[in-house]
Design a protein around this motif. Structure first.
Motif, PDB file in Angstrom:
ATOM      1  N   ASP A  77       0.799  -1.224   0.000  1.00 12.08           N
ATOM      2  CA  ASP A  77       0.000   0.000   0.000  1.00 12.08           C
ATOM      3  C   ASP A  77       0.830   1.271   0.000  1.00 12.08           C
ATOM      4  N   TRP A  78       1.929   1.297   0.735  1.00 11.39           N
ATOM      5  CA  TRP A  78       2.703   2.530   0.860  1.00 11.39           C
ATOM      6  C   TRP A  78       3.399   2.916  -0.444  1.00 11.39           C
ATOM      7  N   SER A  79       3.560   1.949  -1.383  1.00 14.24           N
ATOM      8  CA  SER A  79       4.354   2.236  -2.579  1.00 14.24           C
ATOM      9  C   SER A  79       3.694   1.843  -3.889  1.00 14.24           C
ATOM     10  N   ALA A  80       2.507   1.279  -3.867  1.00 10.93           N
ATOM     11  CA  ALA A  80       1.876   0.780  -5.089  1.00 10.93           C
ATOM     12  C   ALA A  80       1.756   1.892  -6.127  1.00 10.93           C
ATOM     13  N   PRO A  81       2.077   1.602  -7.398  1.00 15.30           N
ATOM     14  CA  PRO A  81       2.045   2.640  -8.428  1.00 15.30           C
ATOM     15  C   PRO A  81       0.658   3.201  -8.710  1.00 15.30           C
ATOM     16  N   HIS A  82      -0.384   2.418  -8.429  1.00 15.86           N
ATOM     17  CA  HIS A  82      -1.742   2.855  -8.733  1.00 15.86           C
ATOM     18  C   HIS A  82      -2.535   3.056  -7.436  1.00 15.86           C
ATOM     19  N   PRO A  83      -3.333   4.103  -7.355  1.00 19.34           N
ATOM     20  CA  PRO A  83      -4.021   4.423  -6.101  1.00 19.34           C
ATOM     21  C   PRO A  83      -5.271   3.605  -5.818  1.00 19.34           C
ATOM     22  N   VAL A  84      -5.789   2.878  -6.809  1.00 24.29           N
ATOM     23  CA  VAL A  84      -7.048   2.164  -6.640  1.00 24.29           C
ATOM     24  C   VAL A  84      -6.936   1.161  -5.498  1.00 24.29           C
ATOM     25  N   GLY A  85      -7.907   1.202  -4.586  1.00 20.51           N
ATOM     26  CA  GLY A  85      -7.952   0.246  -3.494  1.00 20.51           C
ATOM     27  C   GLY A  85      -7.119   0.612  -2.286  1.00 20.51           C
ATOM     28  N   ILE A  86      -6.456   1.752  -2.328  1.00 21.54           N
ATOM     29  CA  ILE A  86      -5.585   2.160  -1.222  1.00 21.54           C
ATOM     30  C   ILE A  86      -6.155   3.420  -0.580  1.00 21.54           C
ATOM     31  N   PRO A  87      -6.387   3.434   0.729  1.00 20.49           N
ATOM     32  CA  PRO A  87      -6.942   4.620   1.390  1.00 20.49           C
ATOM     33  C   PRO A  87      -6.047   5.848   1.183  1.00 20.49           C
TER      34      PRO A  87
END
Length: 402
Positions: free
Chosen positions: A154-164
């Protein structure tokens, strides 16, 4: 196990029905999963060659996106793993630890600069996420500044979908080549930055002075400096980018080439920082998996005690030196970047250049050379000088697609 006679179309149709990753990833080139243009499934591999689901052989410059440093299916690594299997080493032995765990941690501390302590994990994302957790513990801060691809968590995923949004707000990305941008982010988050994490370079080459400037900026603002060495580790040098560039990091993360393709990763660095593990929970039953440790120990010893790394550098430089004149007349579309062990053919960021990249790669694949249109390539010890000469002939012919 799939039947050797299974048609590639059947295999792909089944994958697109039941394999969520197959449906989500999409094709490597622009054609919609055209196995004639680019293979989808691999059946076997040996040395510098890989075979697809139909049995067709390719000279491989992807090498699993970098893990294969000695060559596919290397007997020396296989034998070390088999010895573990004979002892029952594939079985889960938790909460007991295999002796290879101590041996591997000690070896990492011997060969990686600034490694006072080591922590073994399973994947690259495990290691980078553990580094961030420990940096936050050590500094008492929450914000992380990062550059490059650092994993899917979550802290580094390239895409924001699904991450608060609240999670993403604690990680900010800086431009690797823009020190002013980094300094501004450090000032904007004064007293809040736990760590600055970066890959040691992107596609293009960098300098020791530039990496030192990033480290010094982090330290000046009370943050830790973390090098993400997933791709560069054990490739640029035995001690990775820290050794190659003469730069010390507070922590460094490794995986990929560490075990010639077996799934293991490591976090190394200052003992006082890694001792923060006693204050948190970062654990997995399979972190203590013995065969992968045996593979890593054997791989690292071979890189240390033989001329493998010199061979890889020589072959990679031969490849890059041969590629430059092939593409020199099309610098508006494509250019050669990177370092010998991990070269990059970088295409311009526009639709026409991307289409040209796809055509070029498909032309290479049709001639039996496996390369990627938008990812670094890699060279292994098993690539011979004749392999490189053959690849250059293919590249020269495929360049007409540009």
């Amino acid at each position: 196990m799939t039947d050797v006679g299974l048609h590639t179309s059947e295999l792909l149709d089944t994958a697109l029905r039941v394999d969520a990753r197959a449906r989500a990833r999409g094709p490597i080139t622009g054609r919609e999963y055209d196995v004639a243009a680019y293979p989808v499934h691999a059946r076997s591999a040996k040395g510098s060659r890989i075979r697809d689901e139909s049995g067709r052989e390719y000279l491989d410059f992807l090498l699993g996106y970098g893990p294969i440093i000695l060559g596919h299916n290397d007997d020396r690594i296989n034998n070390a793993v088999i010895r573990c299997l004979v002892d029952g080493g594939a079985n889960c032995m938790a909460p007991l630890w295999p002796p290879e765990q101590v041996e591997l941690c000690n070896l990492l501390c011997e060969v990686v600069p600034n490694a006072e302590s080591a922590f073994l994990l399973k994947t690259g994302s495990d290691a980078t996420s553990a580094a961030v957790r420990l940096a936050r513990i050590h500094t008492g801060r929450e914000v992380v500044l990062r550059s490059g691809y650092n994993g899917w968590h979550d802290w580094s995923a390239p895409h924001p979908v699904g991450i608060p949004k609240s999670v993403r707000s604690l990680t900010q990305e800086f431009s690797f080549d823009d020190l002013e941008n980094l300094e501004k982010l450090l000032l904007d988050n004064a007293g809040r930055v736990a760590a600055v994490m970066t890959t040691p370079f992107q596609e293009s080459r960098t300098t020791s002075a530039h990496l030192a400037a990033i480290r010094d900026a982090a330290h000046r603002h009370g943050a830790l400096f973390i090098l993400d060495e997933m791709r560069s580790g054990f490739r640029l040098a035995l001690g990775g980018a820290q050794e190659y560039f003469g730069i010390d990091a507070d922590m460094a993360t490794f995986s990929k080439a560490m075990a010639n393709g077996f799934a293991i990763s490591a976090l190394t660095g200052r003992a006082d920082v890694l001792d923060g593990l006693a204050r948190t929970k970062i654990s997995s039953t399979f972190f203590a998996s013995r065969p992968e440790m045996a593979a890593a120990i054997t791989t690292m010893r071979l890189l240390r005690d033989t001329s493998a790394l010199e061979t890889i550098r020589t072959r990679g430089e031969q490849l890059m030196d041969g590629m430059r004149p092939i593409f020199s007349s099309r610098r508006d579309v494509v250019s050669v970047h990177g370092y010998g062990p991990m070269p990059a053919l970088v295409f311009a960021p526009d639709p026409a250049a991307r289409a040209a990249a796809d055509r070029f790669v498909e032309a290479c694949v049709a001639r039996g050379v496996l390369v990627h249109p938008n990812h670094q390539w890699f060279v292994s010890e098993s690539h011979t000088s004749k392999d490189i000469d053959h690849a250059l002939e293919v590249f020269d012919a495929a360049a007409a697609a540009l």
